[in-house]
Design a protein around this motif. Structure first.
Motif, PDB file in Angstrom:
ATOM      1  N   ASP A 270       0.931  -1.306  -0.023  1.00 31.33           N
ATOM      2  CA  ASP A 270      -0.050   0.074   0.040  1.00 31.33           C
ATOM      3  C   ASP A 270       0.991   1.229   0.113  1.00 31.33           C
ATOM      4  OD1 ASP A 270      -2.665   1.357  -0.075  1.00 31.33           O
ATOM      5  OD2 ASP A 270      -2.565   1.275   2.196  1.00 31.33           O
ATOM      6  N   GLY A 271       1.825   1.253   0.831  1.00 33.02           N
ATOM      7  CA  GLY A 271       2.790   2.477   1.172  1.00 33.02           C
ATOM      8  C   GLY A 271       3.451   2.642  -0.566  1.00 33.02           C
ATOM      9  N   THR A 272       3.992   1.485  -1.215  1.00 33.12           N
ATOM     10  CA  THR A 272       4.712   1.667  -2.207  1.00 33.12           C
ATOM     11  C   THR A 272       3.856   2.061  -3.458  1.00 33.12           C
ATOM     12  OG1 THR A 272       5.894  -0.134  -1.477  1.00 33.12           O
ATOM     13  CG2 THR A 272       6.202   0.670  -3.903  1.00 33.12           C
ATOM     14  N   SER A 273       2.574   1.897  -3.392  1.00 35.77           N
ATOM     15  CA  SER A 273       1.648   2.187  -4.383  1.00 35.77           C
ATOM     16  C   SER A 273       1.238   3.833  -4.248  1.00 35.77           C
ATOM     17  CB  SER A 273       0.426   1.324  -4.360  1.00 35.77           C
ATOM     18  OG  SER A 273       0.634   0.115  -4.652  1.00 35.77           O
TER      19      SER A 273
ATOM     20  N   GLY B 164      -8.415  -8.125  -7.843  1.00 35.40           N
ATOM     21  CA  GLY B 164      -8.400  -8.195  -6.448  1.00 35.40           C
ATOM     22  C   GLY B 164      -9.946  -8.263  -6.036  1.00 35.40           C
ATOM     23  N   ILE B 165     -10.978  -7.499  -6.436  1.00 36.20           N
ATOM     24  CA  ILE B 165     -12.170  -7.509  -5.772  1.00 36.20           C
ATOM     25  C   ILE B 165     -12.921  -8.756  -6.160  1.00 36.20           C
ATOM     26  CG2 ILE B 165     -14.486  -6.395  -5.952  1.00 36.20           C
ATOM     27  CD1 ILE B 165     -12.888  -3.720  -6.127  1.00 36.20           C
ATOM     28  N   PRO B 166     -12.936  -9.293  -7.575  1.00 29.36           N
ATOM     29  CA  PRO B 166     -13.646 -10.457  -7.738  1.00 29.36           C
ATOM     30  C   PRO B 166     -12.917 -11.603  -6.919  1.00 29.36           C
ATOM     31  CG  PRO B 166     -13.165  -9.395  -9.878  1.00 29.36           C
ATOM     32  CD  PRO B 166     -12.364  -8.656  -8.838  1.00 29.36           C
TER      33      PRO B 166
ATOM     34  N   LEU C 133      -7.611  -7.648  -1.375  1.00 34.63           N
ATOM     35  CA  LEU C 133      -7.132  -6.075  -1.417  1.00 34.63           C
ATOM     36  C   LEU C 133      -5.693  -6.199  -1.564  1.00 34.63           C
ATOM     37  CD1 LEU C 133      -9.438  -4.370   0.943  1.00 34.63           C
ATOM     38  CD2 LEU C 133      -9.300  -3.935  -1.369  1.00 34.63           C
ATOM     39  N   THR C 134      -5.282  -7.290  -0.647  1.00 29.24           N
ATOM     40  CA  THR C 134      -3.817  -7.430  -0.567  1.00 29.24           C
ATOM     41  C   THR C 134      -3.218  -7.902  -1.779  1.00 29.24           C
ATOM     42  OG1 THR C 134      -4.066  -7.818   1.755  1.00 29.24           O
ATOM     43  CG2 THR C 134      -1.900  -8.549   0.534  1.00 29.24           C
ATOM     44  N   VAL C 135      -3.974  -8.884  -2.705  1.00 28.91           N
ATOM     45  CA  VAL C 135      -3.266  -9.088  -3.983  1.00 28.91           C
ATOM     46  C   VAL C 135      -3.472  -8.300  -5.001  1.00 28.91           C
ATOM     47  CG1 VAL C 135      -4.085 -10.660  -5.818  1.00 28.91           C
ATOM     48  CG2 VAL C 135      -4.088 -11.648  -3.325  1.00 28.91           C
TER      49      VAL C 135
ATOM     50  N   VAL D 295      -0.531  -5.758  -4.253  1.00 29.94           N
ATOM     51  CA  VAL D 295       0.756  -6.544  -4.538  1.00 29.94           C
ATOM     52  C   VAL D 295       1.023  -6.304  -6.193  1.00 29.94           C
ATOM     53  CG1 VAL D 295       2.010  -8.839  -4.917  1.00 29.94           C
ATOM     54  CG2 VAL D 295       0.906  -8.255  -2.943  1.00 29.94           C
ATOM     55  N   TYR D 296       0.020  -6.524  -7.096  1.00 31.06           N
ATOM     56  CA  TYR D 296       0.060  -6.268  -8.189  1.00 31.06           C
ATOM     57  C   TYR D 296       0.322  -4.962  -8.901  1.00 31.06           C
ATOM     58  CZ  TYR D 296      -2.144  -5.764 -12.964  1.00 31.06           C
ATOM     59  OH  TYR D 296      -2.203  -5.306 -14.257  1.00 31.06           O
ATOM     60  N   CYS D 297      -0.288  -3.978  -8.197  1.00 25.80           N
ATOM     61  CA  CYS D 297      -0.153  -2.709  -8.462  1.00 25.80           C
ATOM     62  C   CYS D 297       1.129  -2.116  -8.058  1.00 25.80           C
ATOM     63  CB  CYS D 297      -1.366  -1.749  -7.734  1.00 25.80           C
ATOM     64  SG  CYS D 297      -1.497  -0.384  -8.244  1.00 25.80           S
TER      65      CYS D 297
END
Length: 586
Positions: free
Chosen positions: A481-484, A512-514, A534-536, A539-541
């Motif tokens: 989250d912080g990196t994004s 993520g949401i699906p 959300l975490t997945v 990670v992708y983002c």
């Protein structure tokens, strides 16, 4: 997330102040500051020289005023150069007199080859820290405006906490996220305009955005004032929907101030004015806390209960706006200000275009969080209250990397305006490294205090237990989250809001949401499933946005900035000559 649980930032903050430098200069009228030597690569030298040939005023520099006042000399190689124009730095383009009322910022660089990338890394670490700390203080104190409401309402009842969560979700989806997205266009336009040859473009673009915001507030208010029917149509519990709509009606009194603060914040930040908002919010935050207590829990004549919290928030938004206007009028130099004119109603299309990309970048992520909150509301009041606690917690820690993202956006934008490609790239990489360090610290905090954390917000044993069980996942979530957050700031400085929007849309709505909804409802993981999804997403983002930021062509970014500024200058020049011709004909 919502404004109340705004994951992406606290309610409007606004930053400040070269006034101390102006007062210093006024006290030394015979003192002429040294021109900064703008570090440039061979590739940019010819471009810079060509651009300067038509310069109307020296470019402003972006380094903090405090650094300037602590450095009586400028190091050139190993030898100190005293303030004042040195013949070694003079050229045919060097102005004979400094621009009046323009505080000069000293760039911490050495033009000699021994000035390595590691040297620049440490210098940018220092600069970004100086920029980010007051922004963090501002955002944290501003976020306390909202936190005070959550804490005061949370102890009324679980239903009240669920209602304020739902109300804030609606406010975010339909209003705050859209405003934040549109005003992010200024993150692209203003910092580079400030360090260009026409700093007054900062004021002109801010006025244009204010016009866009005035038009945008009309449909937002229409939605907020009719929210109860909309929420009931979405199958929300009638009692919760009624209280949420009540929250929206009262907080709407602060909507224009919220929009104004979003514009003002960027106006001041682009100039490196990072201290004023902290001073303002330092005064307003305790007033807000007192208002929350008095209006929610106070004595009978003034106690309003539930509606006291949104009313206190709205009043506080307006107090911040009023204080900001007063400070801007009486204490901030007018270097970046553009006189009110018909031009503020022109070139709005550029802001709308960038703003729509910003809505895609910012709002797509906010909306994803609100969809998660909506899904949590279907799991019952306890789960929704737990989600509220987790969102507030993650949002509070998020203020640090978000503030760093703001600092990175301003710093990189200033450097691009100065045509300093090498340093801009190193500043971007430095901000990403700092984000990883900050996020790791907050992850450790959540793991250590996970069993007691929920008591800050709610005393329900079920809520406390559920929060403690999910916080380890939230701790992992912090890193990405912080990196994004920081890479989003880098994208804004480059005018890449649309690219960031596509990344967020694919991360949240395709992956993520699906995945989280499937885990929650099909696999029976309840709230755990939503947070795994959300975490997945993050990670992708985080991985892809970091890769694109590290591999950016910063020389190309410099050229793009100069093209945007040149286009704006040409349009203004054409209009100015047209007005002169019209006046001459009369």
């Amino acid at each position: 997330m919502s404004s109340t649980f705004a994951h992406y930032q606290g309610p409007a903050s606004l930053p400040s102040d070269y006034a101390i430098v102006s007062r210093y200069a006024a006290a030394h009228p015979n003192h002429v500051e040294d021109e900064d030597v703008i570090e440039s690569d061979d590739e940019n030298d010819s471009f810079s020289s060509e651009h300067h040939s038509g310069a109307r005023s020296p470019r402003r520099q972006s380094f903090p005023a405090e650094y300037y006042l602590r450095r009586p000399t400028i190091m050139v190689g190993d030898a100190p150069a005293m303030h004042g124009r040195q013949s070694s730095h003079m050229s045919e383009h060097t102005p004979l007199l400094p621009a009046p009322d323009v505080p000069r910022m000293v760039e911490p660089h050495d033009p000699h080859p021994q000035h390595t990338s590691m040297n620049i890394f440490w210098e940018e670490l220092n600069v970004l820290t100086r920029y980010a700390l007051p922004v963090y203080g501002t955002h944290l104190l501003e976020y306390s405006l909202v936190m005070a409401s959550v804490i005061s309402i949370g102890h009324l009842s679980t239903t009240a906490l669920a209602a304020i969560t739902l109300g804030s979700m609606t406010a975010s989806v339909s209003g705050f996220s859209v405003i934040q997205g549109f005003t992010s266009a200024l993150d692209t336009m203003l910092p580079s305009a400030w360090t260009s040859d026409e700093p007054k473009l900062v004021g002109l673009w801010s006025q244009r955005m204010a016009v866009v915001m005035a038009a945008l507030c009309v449909p937002i208010l229409a939605v907020w004032l009719n929210a109860e029917a909309l929420l009931i149509g979405l199958k929300q519990e009638p009692e919760v929907a009624q209280l949420a709509a009540l929250y929206l009606r009262w907080v709407s009194f602060g909507l224009p101030a919220y929009a104004f603060n979003c514009v003002s914040r960027r106006y001041f930040q682009s100039q490196g004015l990072f201290a004023v908002p902290t001073r303002i919010i330092f005064i307003v935050a305790p007033i807000n806390a007192l208002l929350n207590y008095a209006l929610v829990w106070g004595p009978e004549p003034i106690r309003l209960g539930f509606i006291g919290a949104p009313l206190a928030t709205a009043i506080s938004f307006n107090l911040v706006s009023l204080a900001s206007i007063l400070y801007g009028v009486f204490y901030v130099p007018k270097t970046a200000w553009y006189p009110f004119s018909r031009r503020m109603f022109t070139s709005l299309g550029i802001l709308v275009q960038l703003g729509l990309g910003g809505v895609g970048q910012t709002a797509s992520e906010w909306w994803a969080w609100e969809l998660v909150g909506l899904a949590a509301s279907l799991l019952g009041p306890v789960t929704l209250a737990t989600q509220s606690v987790l969102l507030v917690s993650a949002s509070t820690t998020f203020q640090a990397p978000f503030s760093l993202g703001v600092a990175a956006s301003v710093r990189i934008g200033n450097l691009l305006g100065e045509r300093n490609a090498r340093r801009a790239g190193i500043a971007a990489n430095t901000s990403i490294f700092m984000a990883l360090c900050l996020s790791s610290l907050f992850s450790a905090m959540f793991l250590i205090f996970r069993n007691k954390w929920a008591y800050l917000f709610n005393d329900d044993p079920e809520v406390v237990k559920l929060v403690a069980s999910i916080l380890p996942l939230v701790a992992l979530f912090q890193v990405f989250d912080g990196t994004s957050a920081v890479t989003a700031g880098i994208f804004r400085s480059r005018g890449k809001q649309f690219t960031s929007a596509l990344l967020n849309l694919s991360a949240y709505y395709v992956i993520g949401i699906p995945f989280g909804v499937w885990l929650t409802f099909s696999r029976g993981l309840q709230l755990y499933g939503l947070w795994i999804g959300l975490t997945v997403s993050l990670v992708y983002c985080a991985v892809f946005s970091t890769w694109m930021s590290v591999r950016a062509d910063w020389h190309r970014e410099v050229r793009k900035v100069q093209e945007r500024l040149s286009e704006g200058s040409k349009r203004n020049s054409v209009r100015r000559h047209g007005d002169d011709d019209l006046e001459a004909s009369h």
